[in-house]
Design an enzyme around this catalytic site. Structure first.
Site, PDB file in Angstrom:
ATOM      1  N   ARG A  84       4.922  11.095  -2.149  1.00 32.70           N
ATOM      2  CA  ARG A  84       4.579  10.857  -0.739  1.00 32.70           C
ATOM      3  C   ARG A  84       5.828  10.968   0.123  1.00 32.70           C
ATOM      4  NH1 ARG A  84       4.076   5.190   2.051  1.00 32.70           N
ATOM      5  NH2 ARG A  84       3.433   5.863   4.110  1.00 32.70           N
ATOM      6  N   ASN A 123       8.185  -5.449  -0.682  1.00 30.71           N
ATOM      7  CA  ASN A 123       8.037  -4.254   0.139  1.00 30.71           C
ATOM      8  C   ASN A 123       6.554  -4.175   0.465  1.00 30.71           C
ATOM      9  OD1 ASN A 123       7.763  -1.765   1.308  1.00 30.71           O
ATOM     10  ND2 ASN A 123       9.105  -0.711  -0.123  1.00 30.71           N
ATOM     11  N   ALA A 127       3.022  -0.712   4.937  1.00 30.97           N
ATOM     12  CA  ALA A 127       2.501  -0.788   6.305  1.00 30.97           C
ATOM     13  C   ALA A 127       2.073  -2.202   6.694  1.00 30.97           C
ATOM     14  CB  ALA A 127       1.333   0.182   6.477  1.00 30.97           C
ATOM     15  N   ARG A 160      12.611   4.643  12.873  1.00 27.76           N
ATOM     16  CA  ARG A 160      11.349   5.375  12.792  1.00 27.76           C
ATOM     17  C   ARG A 160      10.466   5.073  13.995  1.00 27.76           C
ATOM     18  NH1 ARG A 160       8.951   4.820   7.130  1.00 27.76           N
ATOM     19  NH2 ARG A 160       7.728   6.548   7.936  1.00 27.76           N
ATOM     20  N   PRO A 180       0.793  -1.219   0.000  1.00 27.36           N
ATOM     21  CA  PRO A 180       0.000   0.000   0.000  1.00 27.36           C
ATOM     22  C   PRO A 180       0.830   1.275   0.000  1.00 27.36           C
ATOM     23  CG  PRO A 180      -0.127  -1.091   2.140  1.00 27.36           C
ATOM     24  CD  PRO A 180       0.570  -2.021   1.201  1.00 27.36           C
ATOM     25  N   ASN A 181       0.332   2.212  -0.768  1.00 23.42           N
ATOM     26  CA  ASN A 181       0.852   3.575  -0.884  1.00 23.42           C
ATOM     27  C   ASN A 181       2.148   3.682  -1.668  1.00 23.42           C
ATOM     28  OD1 ASN A 181      -1.311   4.762   0.636  1.00 23.42           O
ATOM     29  ND2 ASN A 181      -0.375   3.849   2.439  1.00 23.42           N
ATOM     30  N   ARG A 193       6.807   0.578  13.940  1.00 23.44           N
ATOM     31  CA  ARG A 193       7.435   0.040  12.726  1.00 23.44           C
ATOM     32  C   ARG A 193       8.576  -0.935  13.034  1.00 23.44           C
ATOM     33  NH1 ARG A 193       5.385   3.085   8.452  1.00 23.44           N
ATOM     34  NH2 ARG A 193       4.756   5.187   9.037  1.00 23.44           N
ATOM     35  N   GLU A 248      12.634  -9.280   2.189  1.00 24.13           N
ATOM     36  CA  GLU A 248      11.903  -8.084   2.605  1.00 24.13           C
ATOM     37  C   GLU A 248      12.721  -6.854   2.203  1.00 24.13           C
ATOM     38  OE1 GLU A 248       9.958  -6.535   6.771  1.00 24.13           O
ATOM     39  OE2 GLU A 248      11.897  -7.514   6.868  1.00 24.13           O
ATOM     40  N   HIS A 282      12.824  -2.447   2.216  1.00 21.40           N
ATOM     41  CA  HIS A 282      12.296  -1.157   2.679  1.00 21.40           C
ATOM     42  C   HIS A 282      13.188  -0.037   2.167  1.00 21.40           C
ATOM     43  CE1 HIS A 282       9.388  -2.944   5.350  1.00 21.40           C
ATOM     44  NE2 HIS A 282      10.330  -3.758   5.788  1.00 21.40           N
TER      45      HIS A 282
END
Length: 145
Positions: A20, A77, A80, A110, A12-13, A114, A101, A103
Site C-alpha cells: 500500500r 499505530n 486512520a 500530509r 486499519p490497512n 491528518r 503513538e 506513525h
C-alpha cells in the site's frame, strides 16, 4: 528479572504494508517490522505482543487487555483511527499503561485532516516520520520508561 511486556497494536490497512503506497509507508511489511521489534526487544529485555486489526473495537479491547496483563507499555499505530477515534482516546486515558503513538510517515507533512490526533492527545508521546524505524525508536522509548 521478568522481561517487559510491550503490546504493539496496529490499526486499519496496516496489514497491507509493503504493497500500500510504498512511497509513503515504505516497502517493509508488518511481519518485517515485527521481526525488527522482536530482535531489538531481545536486546532491551522486552517481550513483543504484535497485533493488527481493521476494527476499532479490537484496538480498544487490546488496550484494556494490556492494562489487565500489566504490560510495561503499548506502541499504537492506529492508522486512520488516529484522526477520528474518540473511543481510542478515551481507552488510552482509561488505562495507566503508557501508550506511545507511532506513525511511519509524518502526519503533519500530509493532508490537513491528518494534523489532528485523538490518540496523540492521550498518549505519553509520539514517534513519527522515520518509516519502520519509528517502531524501533518507540520501543526504545518504551523500554526506558
Amino acid at each position: 528479572m521478568a522481561s517487559k511486556l510491550v503490546y504493539v497494536l496496529n490499526g486499519p490497512n496496516l496489514n497491507l504494508l509493503g504493497q500500500r503506497e510504498p512511497g509513503i509507508y515504505g516497502a517493509q511489511t508488518l511481519d518485517d517490522i515485527a521481526a525488527m521489534l522482536i530482535e531489538r526487544g531481545g536486546m532491551l529485555d522486552c517481550e513483543i505482543e504484535m497485533r493488527q486489526s481493521n476494527h476499532e473495537g479490537h484496538l480498544v479491547d487490546w488496550l484494556h487487555e494490556a492494562q489487565a496483563e500489566e504490560a510495561h507499555a503499548v506502541l499504537l499505530n492506529a492508522g486512520a483511527y488516529t484522526h477520528t477515534s474518540v473511543a481510542l482516546h478515551d481507552a488510552i486515558r482509561a488505562i495507566t499503561t503508557p501508550v506511545i503513538e507511532v506513525h511511519l510517515s509524518n502526519p503533519h507533512t500530509r493532508e490537513e485532516f491528518r494534523h489532528k490526533s485523538w490518540v496523540g492527545m492521550a498518549a505519553k508521546g509520539t514517534i513519527a516520520g522515520f518509516g519502520a524505524n519509528s517502531y524501533v525508536i518507540a520501543l526504545e522509548a518504551a523500554a526506558a520508561l
